[in-house]
Design an enzyme around this catalytic site. Structure first.
Site, short mmCIF file in Angstrom:
data_model
loop_
_atom_site.label_atom_id
_atom_site.label_comp_id
_atom_site.label_asym_id
_atom_site.label_seq_id
_atom_site.Cartn_x
_atom_site.Cartn_y
_atom_site.Cartn_z
N TYR A 57 17.77 29.52 7.52
CA TYR A 57 16.62 30.23 8.10
C TYR A 57 16.74 30.32 9.62
O TYR A 57 17.11 29.35 10.28
CB TYR A 57 15.33 29.48 7.77
CG TYR A 57 14.83 29.70 6.36
CD1 TYR A 57 14.55 30.99 5.87
CD2 TYR A 57 14.61 28.62 5.52
CE1 TYR A 57 14.08 31.17 4.58
CE2 TYR A 57 14.13 28.79 4.23
CZ TYR A 57 13.86 30.08 3.77
OH TYR A 57 13.39 30.25 2.50
N LYS A 63 0.84 -1.20 0.00
CA LYS A 63 0.00 0.00 0.00
C LYS A 63 0.88 1.25 0.00
O LYS A 63 2.10 1.17 0.23
CB LYS A 63 -0.89 -0.03 1.23
CG LYS A 63 -0.12 -0.07 2.55
CD LYS A 63 -0.97 -0.56 3.70
CE LYS A 63 -0.19 -0.50 5.00
NZ LYS A 63 -0.94 -1.05 6.13
#
Ligand SMILES: *Cc1c(COP(=O)(O)O)cnc(C)c1O
Length: 349
Positions: free
Chosen positions: A250, A36
């Site tokens: 950042y 899956k």
């Protein structure tokens, strides 16, 4: 296809070796495969081709759409393809075009829908033995809900298999074992990857590993038996020396204590390299470790390149031990795999 600046190296040998190891650990039970979520992010078609080649005969997907994408491979090899999420009203139009796929029915309404829509066609059934996720109560089954339904595999799912000492494991196993002989099901199946490591009492007729096929180690009992399948590599786009006292990235979270060579690499959280690995992840140039410094950006990150002479255009590989990376990031091994982005050039060897 133009050459992309990051790659996912995928090892057929490792995938097949993991399946064989899990099949061996499953003892006399057959060993299937959960494919899956696009084969846990690695690419379901490529995974299925290799596992079928190795002898796997039972494949599990979540939805009918996932089954549709794999049905040709399963049909050609005479392999069972099973939809774990059952049969919704909206799935009925798929039945005709996927005549060999079996749903795992998990409610009384789904059983009724199946009797109406596909009388006589085999299905699987999920029993809820205590997880309270999908599944029919054992009492309803004992009371005859499945009478006359052609059930291939009766299954249940363990809530705590990755905690071997948890009392839920034995409680669920005992409730499931009590259904043996109470239905006409040909097979019974309980164990996921971690469940296989709980021992022979948990194996029944068929096991359903997912994570461990792809290199995840959900339980100490599998340590040593499983090897990494996927390795991220990315290209260095720029090298610089960050002077003592300057910061990187950042929010300026990393500050150079001394003049530091830094490599800026084409990989970020949009590729599934999680922001939680800021200041915690690690890449390698050969054997030399290059720690991730500062914030991981969307498409870029910075490495402390003191341990190796790295240049623009070089490639670095990232730590592929999912246990390490999960511990460093606090993100589960499942999420690390299924979150891998779509921008990699995928290389199967
Ligand atoms: C996903 C899933 C599995 C595989 O679980 P892993 O922990 O990845 O081995 C097995 N059975 C069911 C019902 C599942 O949903």
């Amino acid at each position: 296809m133009s050459h992309r600046p990051n790659r996912l190296y995928l090892s057929s040998d490792a995938l097949v070796a993991n399946w064989r190891a899990l099949a061996r650990l499953s003892g006399v039970a057959a060993c299937g495969a959960a494919v899956k979520a696009d084969g846990y992010g690695l690419g379901a078609r490529a995974v299925v081709e290799r596992l079928i080649g190795a002898g796997c005969r039972d494949l599990f997907v979540a939805t009918w759409a996932e089954a549709d994408g794999l049905a040709d491979l399963a049909d050609a090899a005479g392999v069972s393809l099973v939809v774990l999420h059952g049969l919704r009203e909206a799935d009925l139009p798929m039945l005709g075009s996927l005549p060999k796929v079996r749903p795992v029915l998990s409610t009384a309404a789904q059983v009724a829908r199946w009797r109406d829509a596909a009388p006589g066609r085999p299905c699987d059934v999920m029993v809820d033995t205590g997880m309270n996720r999908l599944g029919i109560a054992p009492g309803e089954i004992v009371a005859g809900l499945l009478d006359g339904v052609d059930v291939d595999t009766l299954m249940s799912h363990l809530a705590c298999a990755d905690e071997p000492a948890h009392a839920m494991n034995e409680a669920q196993r005992a409730r499931f074992a009590a259904l043996a002989g109470r239905t006409a099901a040909r097979r019974m199946s309980l164990a996921n990857s971690a469940g296989i490591a709980l021992g022979a009492d948990y194996h029944f007729d068929l096991t359903r590993p997912g994570l461990a096929l792809y290199g995840g180690v959900p339980a100490a009992g599998l340590t040593g038996a499983i090897c990494p399948v996927a390795t991220i590599a990315a290209e260095v786009l720029q090298c610089r020396v960050v002077r003592a006292g300057e910061t990187v990235g950042y929010n300026a979270t990393w500050r150079a204590a001394v003049d530091t060579p830094v490599a800026i690499v084409n990989l970020g959280y949009a590729d599934g390299y999680r922001r939680a690995l800021s200041d915690r992840g690690c890449a390698f140039a050969g054997d030399a470790p290059l720690p991730v410094i500062g914030r991981v950006s969307m498409d870029l990150l910075a490495l402390d390149a003191r341990a190796a002479a790295v240049r623009e255009g070089d490639w670095v590989r990232f730590d592929d031990d999912l246990v390490h990376v999960a511990a460093a990031s606090g993100v589960s091994q499942y999420e690390l795999l299924t979150g891998l982005g779509q921008r990699y050039e995928r290389h199967w060897s």
